[in-house]
Design a protein around this motif. Structure first.
Motif, PDB file in Angstrom:
ATOM      1  N   ASP A  10     -20.476  55.107  -5.710  1.00 46.62           N
ATOM      2  CA  ASP A  10     -19.777  53.887  -5.343  1.00 46.62           C
ATOM      3  C   ASP A  10     -20.362  52.675  -6.055  1.00 46.62           C
ATOM      4  OD1 ASP A  10     -22.187  53.789  -4.056  1.00 46.62           O
ATOM      5  OD2 ASP A  10     -21.372  53.398  -2.067  1.00 46.62           O
ATOM      6  N   MET A  11     -21.209  52.903  -7.060  1.00 42.93           N
ATOM      7  CA  MET A  11     -21.861  51.815  -7.763  1.00 42.93           C
ATOM      8  C   MET A  11     -21.304  51.689  -9.186  1.00 42.93           C
ATOM      9  SD  MET A  11     -25.593  52.849  -6.305  1.00 42.93           S
ATOM     10  CE  MET A  11     -26.366  52.478  -7.819  1.00 42.93           C
ATOM     11  N   GLU A  12     -20.126  52.180  -9.425  1.00 39.66           N
ATOM     12  CA  GLU A  12     -19.527  52.179 -10.752  1.00 39.66           C
ATOM     13  C   GLU A  12     -19.492  50.771 -11.321  1.00 39.66           C
ATOM     14  OE1 GLU A  12     -18.348  54.244 -13.897  1.00 39.66           O
ATOM     15  OE2 GLU A  12     -18.593  55.176 -11.957  1.00 39.66           O
ATOM     16  N   GLY A  13     -19.946  50.631 -12.560  1.00 45.37           N
ATOM     17  CA  GLY A  13     -19.887  49.365 -13.242  1.00 45.37           C
ATOM     18  C   GLY A  13     -21.119  48.494 -13.095  1.00 45.37           C
ATOM     19  N   GLN A  14     -22.024  48.812 -12.188  1.00 50.08           N
ATOM     20  CA  GLN A  14     -23.238  48.018 -12.042  1.00 50.08           C
ATOM     21  C   GLN A  14     -24.205  48.358 -13.170  1.00 50.08           C
ATOM     22  OE1 GLN A  14     -24.983  48.477  -8.193  1.00 50.08           O
ATOM     23  NE2 GLN A  14     -23.236  47.607  -7.129  1.00 50.08           N
ATOM     24  N   GLU A  15     -24.750  47.344 -13.792  1.00 49.11           N
ATOM     25  CA  GLU A  15     -25.695  47.547 -14.889  1.00 49.11           C
ATOM     26  C   GLU A  15     -27.109  47.631 -14.341  1.00 49.11           C
ATOM     27  OE1 GLU A  15     -23.043  47.766 -17.975  1.00 49.11           O
ATOM     28  OE2 GLU A  15     -25.197  47.809 -18.220  1.00 49.11           O
ATOM     29  N   PRO A  16     -27.805  48.733 -14.571  1.00 47.91           N
ATOM     30  CA  PRO A  16     -29.191  48.816 -14.112  1.00 47.91           C
ATOM     31  C   PRO A  16     -30.091  47.953 -14.977  1.00 47.91           C
ATOM     32  CG  PRO A  16     -28.612  50.774 -15.341  1.00 47.91           C
ATOM     33  CD  PRO A  16     -27.367  49.942 -15.227  1.00 47.91           C
ATOM     34  N   GLU A  17     -31.190  47.472 -14.401  1.00 48.14           N
ATOM     35  CA  GLU A  17     -32.167  46.690 -15.159  1.00 48.14           C
ATOM     36  C   GLU A  17     -32.909  47.628 -16.095  1.00 48.14           C
ATOM     37  OE1 GLU A  17     -36.307  44.255 -14.403  1.00 48.14           O
ATOM     38  OE2 GLU A  17     -34.948  44.555 -12.727  1.00 48.14           O
ATOM     39  N   MET A  18     -32.971  47.282 -17.366  1.00 46.91           N
ATOM     40  CA  MET A  18     -33.613  48.129 -18.370  1.00 46.91           C
ATOM     41  C   MET A  18     -34.638  47.331 -19.165  1.00 46.91           C
ATOM     42  SD  MET A  18     -32.247  51.189 -18.361  1.00 46.91           S
ATOM     43  CE  MET A  18     -30.874  51.943 -17.555  1.00 46.91           C
ATOM     44  N   GLN A  19     -35.743  47.998 -19.494  1.00 48.94           N
ATOM     45  CA  GLN A  19     -36.744  47.461 -20.414  1.00 48.94           C
ATOM     46  C   GLN A  19     -37.056  48.563 -21.397  1.00 48.94           C
ATOM     47  OE1 GLN A  19     -40.145  46.228 -18.164  1.00 48.94           O
ATOM     48  NE2 GLN A  19     -39.120  44.460 -17.298  1.00 48.94           N
ATOM     49  N   LEU A  20     -37.290  48.198 -22.645  1.00 49.30           N
ATOM     50  CA  LEU A  20     -37.496  49.200 -23.677  1.00 49.30           C
ATOM     51  C   LEU A  20     -38.685  50.109 -23.393  1.00 49.30           C
ATOM     52  CD1 LEU A  20     -35.835  49.858 -26.103  1.00 49.30           C
ATOM     53  CD2 LEU A  20     -37.340  48.457 -27.494  1.00 49.30           C
ATOM     54  N   PHE A  24     -37.070  55.354 -19.974  1.00 49.76           N
ATOM     55  CA  PHE A  24     -36.930  56.648 -19.290  1.00 49.76           C
ATOM     56  C   PHE A  24     -36.903  56.460 -17.778  1.00 49.76           C
ATOM     57  CE2 PHE A  24     -37.572  60.834 -17.795  1.00 49.76           C
ATOM     58  CZ  PHE A  24     -38.655  60.827 -16.936  1.00 49.76           C
ATOM     59  N   GLY A  25     -37.895  55.769 -17.250  1.00 48.10           N
ATOM     60  CA  GLY A  25     -37.965  55.555 -15.801  1.00 48.10           C
ATOM     61  C   GLY A  25     -36.802  54.723 -15.290  1.00 48.10           C
ATOM     62  N   ASP A  26     -36.372  53.742 -16.077  1.00 45.87           N
ATOM     63  CA  ASP A  26     -35.249  52.908 -15.670  1.00 45.87           C
ATOM     64  C   ASP A  26     -33.960  53.720 -15.583  1.00 45.87           C
ATOM     65  OD1 ASP A  26     -36.961  50.748 -15.574  1.00 45.87           O
ATOM     66  OD2 ASP A  26     -36.378  49.963 -17.523  1.00 45.87           O
ATOM     67  N   CYS A  27     -33.738  54.603 -16.562  1.00 46.35           N
ATOM     68  CA  CYS A  27     -32.548  55.476 -16.527  1.00 46.35           C
ATOM     69  C   CYS A  27     -32.603  56.403 -15.320  1.00 46.35           C
ATOM     70  CB  CYS A  27     -32.439  56.299 -17.807  1.00 46.35           C
ATOM     71  SG  CYS A  27     -31.983  55.354 -19.266  1.00 46.35           S
ATOM     72  N   ARG A  28     -33.776  57.012 -15.110  1.00 49.78           N
ATOM     73  CA  ARG A  28     -33.933  57.926 -13.978  1.00 49.78           C
ATOM     74  C   ARG A  28     -33.713  57.199 -12.665  1.00 49.78           C
ATOM     75  NH1 ARG A  28     -39.464  58.749 -12.914  1.00 49.78           N
ATOM     76  NH2 ARG A  28     -39.072  56.801 -11.877  1.00 49.78           N
ATOM     77  N   MET A 130     -40.593  56.950 -22.968  1.00 47.01           N
ATOM     78  CA  MET A 130     -40.603  57.840 -21.812  1.00 47.01           C
ATOM     79  C   MET A 130     -41.478  57.323 -20.677  1.00 47.01           C
ATOM     80  SD  MET A 130     -38.532  60.238 -22.391  1.00 47.01           S
ATOM     81  CE  MET A 130     -37.664  61.017 -23.728  1.00 47.01           C
ATOM     82  N   GLY A 131     -41.791  56.015 -20.686  1.00 44.45           N
ATOM     83  CA  GLY A 131     -42.593  55.437 -19.611  1.00 44.45           C
ATOM     84  C   GLY A 131     -41.767  55.267 -18.346  1.00 44.45           C
ATOM     85  N   GLU A 132     -42.442  54.949 -17.275  1.00 42.60           N
ATOM     86  CA  GLU A 132     -41.788  54.701 -16.004  1.00 42.60           C
ATOM     87  C   GLU A 132     -42.654  53.752 -15.205  1.00 42.60           C
ATOM     88  OE1 GLU A 132     -42.063  58.230 -13.262  1.00 42.60           O
ATOM     89  OE2 GLU A 132     -42.785  59.156 -15.092  1.00 42.60           O
TER      90      GLU A 132
END
Length: 166
Positions: A10-20, A24-28, A130-132
């Motif tokens: 139900d979270m379609e379209g929300q952009e997760p916070e990402m840092q380079l 990896f951890g941000d995607c997970r 691949m950090g988290e």
């Protein structure tokens, strides 16, 4: 995994916070946040089910990162994946380096077309991303209160015994 782990996104379209550096951890975490909004709640999954979900999401996150790195290296410039071998620092004359790569048509074309050209070497390895921030951990099982009775047959955990009302 059991049928209770039927989840709804139900979270379609929300952009997760990402840092380079924590990609990896941000995607997970972004995917895990979706799983945690399943029709059944995260705590109702057993520890083993949670661990299985985490493992699957980590595999997916690694694939996403590798695909992202691959796409970045493909964007608007030719590339060949190489291993950097010997490097000689020759003072004011420059630096001499030896590279090796697979002898395939793509690499022969890319490298062959750029002999004598000024090129830019970008040091990029998907492992760098691949950090988290924190590891994902399954929550310990809360006992068997959903699936049956305690060892002393008092009924499901957390609920009073029918004899308590007599």
């Amino acid at each position: 995994m059991n049928a209770r782990a039927d989840f709804e996104h139900d979270m379609e379209g929300q952009e997760p916070e990402m840092q380079l550096d924590t990609l990896f951890g941000d995607c997970r975490d972004a995917m895990l946040q979706r799983i945690q909004t399943m029709k059944t709640s995260w705590p109702l999954c057993t520890e083993a089910e949670q661990a299985e979900i985490i493992n699957g999401l980590e595999l997916a996150a690694k694939s996403i990162v590798r695909a992202a790195v691959r796409e970045v290296t493909r964007h608007e410039f030719d590339h060949a994946v190489v291993s950097l071998g010997e490097v000689k620092i020759k003072g004011e004359k420059g630096i001499e380096a030896k590279i090796t790569c697979a002898n395939i048509e793509h690499n022969r074309t890319v490298l062959g077309e750029h002999v004598g050209s000024m090129v830019q070497i970008v040091m990029i390895d998907s492992d760098d991303f691949m950090g988290e921030r924190t590891p994902a951990e399954p929550e310990p099982d809360q006992g068997d209160w959903l699936n049956g009775a305690d060892d002393d047959d008092e009924g499901p955990r957390g609920l009073p015994s029918p004899s308590d009302f007599e």
